[in-house]
Scaffold this active site. Structure first.
Site, mmCIF file in Angstrom:
data_model
loop_
_atom_site.group_PDB
_atom_site.id
_atom_site.type_symbol
_atom_site.label_atom_id
_atom_site.label_comp_id
_atom_site.label_asym_id
_atom_site.label_seq_id
_atom_site.Cartn_x
_atom_site.Cartn_y
_atom_site.Cartn_z
ATOM 1 C CE LYS A 16 52.163 75.613 -4.519
ATOM 2 N NZ LYS A 16 51.576 74.384 -5.044
ATOM 3 N N GLY A 49 47.664 78.891 -9.318
ATOM 4 C CA GLY A 49 46.437 79.454 -8.743
ATOM 5 C C GLY A 49 46.550 79.529 -7.242
ATOM 6 C CG HIS A 50 48.962 81.598 -5.126
ATOM 7 N ND1 HIS A 50 49.640 80.597 -4.491
ATOM 8 C CD2 HIS A 50 49.818 82.149 -5.984
ATOM 9 C CE1 HIS A 50 50.853 80.546 -4.966
ATOM 10 N NE2 HIS A 50 50.995 81.471 -5.881
ATOM 11 C CD GLN A 232 53.203 75.845 -12.079
ATOM 12 O OE1 GLN A 232 54.287 76.384 -12.065
ATOM 13 N NE2 GLN A 232 52.090 76.525 -12.200
ATOM 14 N N GLY A 310 39.397 75.750 -13.398
ATOM 15 C CA GLY A 310 38.054 75.265 -13.074
ATOM 16 C C GLY A 310 37.896 73.771 -13.354
ATOM 17 C CG ASP A 341 39.739 69.816 7.313
ATOM 18 O OD1 ASP A 341 40.930 69.963 6.959
ATOM 19 O OD2 ASP A 341 38.796 70.364 6.716
HETATM 20 P P1 IMP Z 1 51.284 73.876 -18.145
HETATM 21 O O1 IMP Z 1 52.023 74.284 -16.921
HETATM 22 O O2 IMP Z 1 50.128 74.786 -18.475
HETATM 23 O O3 IMP Z 1 52.181 73.649 -19.329
HETATM 24 O O4 IMP Z 1 50.614 72.430 -17.851
HETATM 25 C C1 IMP Z 1 51.407 71.255 -17.672
HETATM 26 C C2 IMP Z 1 50.837 70.371 -16.589
HETATM 27 O O5 IMP Z 1 50.994 70.990 -15.317
HETATM 28 C C3 IMP Z 1 49.331 70.086 -16.722
HETATM 29 O O6 IMP Z 1 49.069 68.773 -16.281
HETATM 30 C C4 IMP Z 1 48.698 71.087 -15.782
HETATM 31 O O7 IMP Z 1 47.431 70.663 -15.336
HETATM 32 C C5 IMP Z 1 49.730 71.093 -14.653
HETATM 33 N N1 IMP Z 1 49.724 72.346 -13.869
HETATM 34 C C6 IMP Z 1 50.222 73.537 -14.242
HETATM 35 N N2 IMP Z 1 50.051 74.451 -13.264
HETATM 36 C C7 IMP Z 1 49.471 73.802 -12.240
HETATM 37 C C8 IMP Z 1 49.069 74.200 -10.917
HETATM 38 O O8 IMP Z 1 49.230 75.350 -10.475
HETATM 39 N N3 IMP Z 1 48.502 73.236 -10.151
HETATM 40 C C9 IMP Z 1 48.343 71.949 -10.580
HETATM 41 N N4 IMP Z 1 48.708 71.553 -11.798
HETATM 42 C C10 IMP Z 1 49.268 72.453 -12.620
#
Ligand code: IMP
Length: 435
Positions: A16, A49-50, A232, A310, A341
Site C-alpha cells: 500500500k 506492517g508498513h 490489513q 516475520g 516485476d
Molecule cells: P489479528 O489481526 O492479529 O487478530 O490476526 C487475524 C488475521 O489477520 C491473521 O490471519 C493475521 O495473519 C491477519 N493479519 C493481521 N494483520 C495483517 C497484516 O497487516 N497483513 C496481513 N495479514 C494480517
C-alpha cells in the site's frame, strides 16, 4: 475535495505504501499543495506492517501511520484503531533514536486501548484453539475489539482519570480473570498492575489526544488533503472477509467512515491496492494457493515475509473473483497493481477467472464460506514476457505480453488501473490512467 482512501484489496501486504508514494508525488506536482496534509489510520492496531524508505533507509511501522516520517503532514490515529501505548511509544522512540524527524501525531480520545492482558488473552486463546487457530499476530487485537463491542473496553481518554480507569479495568478483568484462571490455567491479572501500566503513559500521551473526527472534518472543510491509510485488507474484514479467518475490524472502505467519524459523502477516491499475484498470512481458505515450486518462487522473488511477524506468506496466482469482489464491497474508484516485476521470469502465467464449486461455475464470490472453502480455481493462461521490466516507466515501454497481462487483469477486475508498480523504488511506477 480530497479525501482519499487507500486500502488492501486482497489479504494484506499488497504494498500500500507504493500507492501512497505515487499519490504524494502527483499531489506535490499538481500545484494543489505541497503535500498530503493528514495521513490517518482508521482500523486495526500494531498488527499492521508498513515499510517506509526515506533517503535509502528502511523503517518499519506497525501502528503509526506512514505519514509519521513526512514532517509537515499530521499523522492521525483515529477512533477505530486499537492503540497499545507501549507499541506506540516503542515505535516513536525507535524512530527518534535513529535521528529522523517525526511528524505531528494526533490520537483520538475515543480510540480503544490495548493493554498487556489483551495480548496474553490473544496468545492463550490461539493456543487453546489448536488446529483451529486463526494464526493471529498475537498482538491483542481481537480481545481489544471484543472488549469494545462487549462494552468493557478502555478508551484513550480513560487513561487520564485514574478513578474511572480503575473501575473500567476492574470490570474488564472480572470475567477475563475467571477465564484465565479456570479455563486456561493461567495466573489472574491484577487490576492495579494494569492501571499502573497505562497511567505511566498519561503525560506523554496527553498532548497528542484530541477529537480527531472534528479535526479531520474541519480539515476537509478547508479543502485540505486527507489520506486514509488502510491496514490489513478487504478479505480480512470481519464482515466481508473469509470469516472467521479475519482480523477483528473493518478494513474495507466503509470502516473508514466509522473508524474516523467522517461521512461517506466526503470520500472522493477509493484506491484498492492489489498484487499481480496473491499472498496471505495466517490460516484460512485461499483458492489459488500454490504448494509447488511456483509458490516457492513467488515467495522468494517477491520477498514474501511478513513485516510484522516475520512469517512466510502463502503465495498463489492473481484471482479476479477476489478483485471483482473487492471492487464491489469497497466501491473502488481504481486499483493500483503492485509487484508486476516479480512475474518477469515465468513463461506462462495463470490467472483465476472464476471458481468451480461442486461442479458449478461461479464468476462471483460464492454466497457461503463453506462453498468458498471448496472453490477450485478456473485458470486462463497468459504468455510471460521473460525480461526485466523494472526500468519501464510507461505502459508503452512494457513488453507486449506484460501489457496484455495488465490489460486483461484490468478488464476482469471491476475497476480501472490507476498505476502499476514495477519495483520497490519510489520511482518504479507506471501511471496507467492519470487522475
Ligand atoms: P489479528 O489481526 O492479529 O487478530 O490476526 C487475524 C488475521 O489477520 C491473521 O490471519 C493475521 O495473519 C491477519 N493479519 C493481521 N494483520 C495483517 C497484516 O497487516 N497483513 C496481513 N495479514 C494480517
Amino acid at each position: 475535495m480530497p479525501a482519499i482512501v487507500i486500502l488492501g484489496a486482497q489479504w494484506g501486504d499488497e504494498g500500500k505504501g507504493k500507492a501512497t508514494d505515487l499519490l504524494a508525488t502527483q499531489h506535490s506536482q499538481s500545484g494543489a499543495g505541497t503535500q498530503i496534509d493528514y495521513v490517518v489510520r482508521t482500523s486495526g492496531g500494531h498488527n499492521a506492517g508498513h515499510t517506509i524508505v526515506v533517503n535509502g533507509e528502511k523503517y518499519a511501522t506497525h501502528l503509526l501511520p506512514s505519514g509519521i516520517l513526512t514532517p509537515g503532514a499530521t499523522s492521525v490515529i483515529a477512533n477505530g484503531v486499537v492503540v497499545s501505548p507501549e507499541a506506540l511509544f516503542r515505535e516513536l522512540d525507535g524512530l527518534l533514536e535513529r535521528g529522523v524527524e517525526v511528524a505531528d501525531l494526533k490520537v483520538s480520545a475515543n480510540a480503544h486501548v490495548i493493554a498487556s492482558y489483551h495480548s496474553v488473552v490473544d496468545k492463550v486463546t490461539e493456543r487453546f484453539l489448536g488446529k483451529n487457530q486463526i494464526g493471529t499476530t498475537g498482538r491483542g487485537i481481537g480481545p481489544a475489539y471484543s472488549d469494545k463491542v462487549n462494552r468493557l473496553g478502555i478508551r484513550v481518554a480513560d487513561i487520564f482519570d485514574e478513578k474511572i480507569l480503575s473501575a473500567k479495568v476492574e470490570a474488564a478483568l472480572d470475567v477475563r480473570n475467571q477465564l484465565l484462571a479456570k479455563v486456561y490455567n493461567r495466573r489472574a491479572i491484577a487490576v492495579e498492575a494494569v492501571v499502573e501500566e497505562l497511567t505511566a503513559y498519561a503525560d506523554r500521551l496527553r498532548p497528542m489526544v484530541c477529537d480527531t473526527s472534528l479535526l479531520l472534518n474541519q480539515a476537509l472543510d478547508r479543502g485540505e488533503t486527507v489520506l486514509f491509510e488502510g491496514a490489513q485488507a478487504t478479505m480480512l474484514d470481519v464482515d466481508h472477509g473469509t470469516y472467521p479467518f479475519v482480523t477483528s475490524s473493518n478494513p474495507i472502505a466503509g470502516g473508514v467512515c466509522t473508524g474516523a467519524g467522517i461521512g461517506p459523502t466526503r470520500i472522493d477516491r477509493v484506491i484498492g491496492v492489489i498484487k499481480a499475484y496473491t499472498t496471505r498470512v495466517g490460516s484460512g481458505p485461499f483458492p489459488t494457493e500454490l504448494f509447488d515450486e511456483d509458490g516457492e518462487k513467488l515467495q522468494r522473488i517477491g520477498g514474501e515475509i511478513g513485516v510484522s511477524t516475520g512469517r512466510t506468506r502463502r503465495c498463489g496466482w492473481y484471482d479476479t473473483v477476489i478483485a471483482r469482489y473487492s471492487a464491489r464491497v469497497n466501491g473502488l474508484t481504481e486499483f493500483f497493481l503492485t509487484k508486476l516485476d516479480v512475474l518477469d521470469t515465468w513463461e506462462r502465467i495463470p490467472v483465476c477467472v472464476g471458481y468451480e464449486i461442486d461442479g458449478v461455475r461461479h464468476d462471483e464470490m460464492p454466497m457461503t464460506q463453506s462453498e468458498f472453502h471448496r472453490a477450485q480455481p478456473v485458470y486462463e493462461y497468459f504468455d510471460g514476457w521473460g525480461t526485466d521490466i523494472s526500468g519501464c516507466r510507461t505502459l508503452a515501454e512494457l513488453p507486449a505480453n506484460a501489457r496484455a497481462y495488465v490489460t486483461a487483469l484490468e478488464e476482469m477486475s471491476g475497476a480501472p488501473f490507476w498505476g502499476v508498480g514495477v519495483g520497490p523504488g519510489r520511482e518504479q511506477t507506471i501511471v496507467v490512467h492519470d487522475r
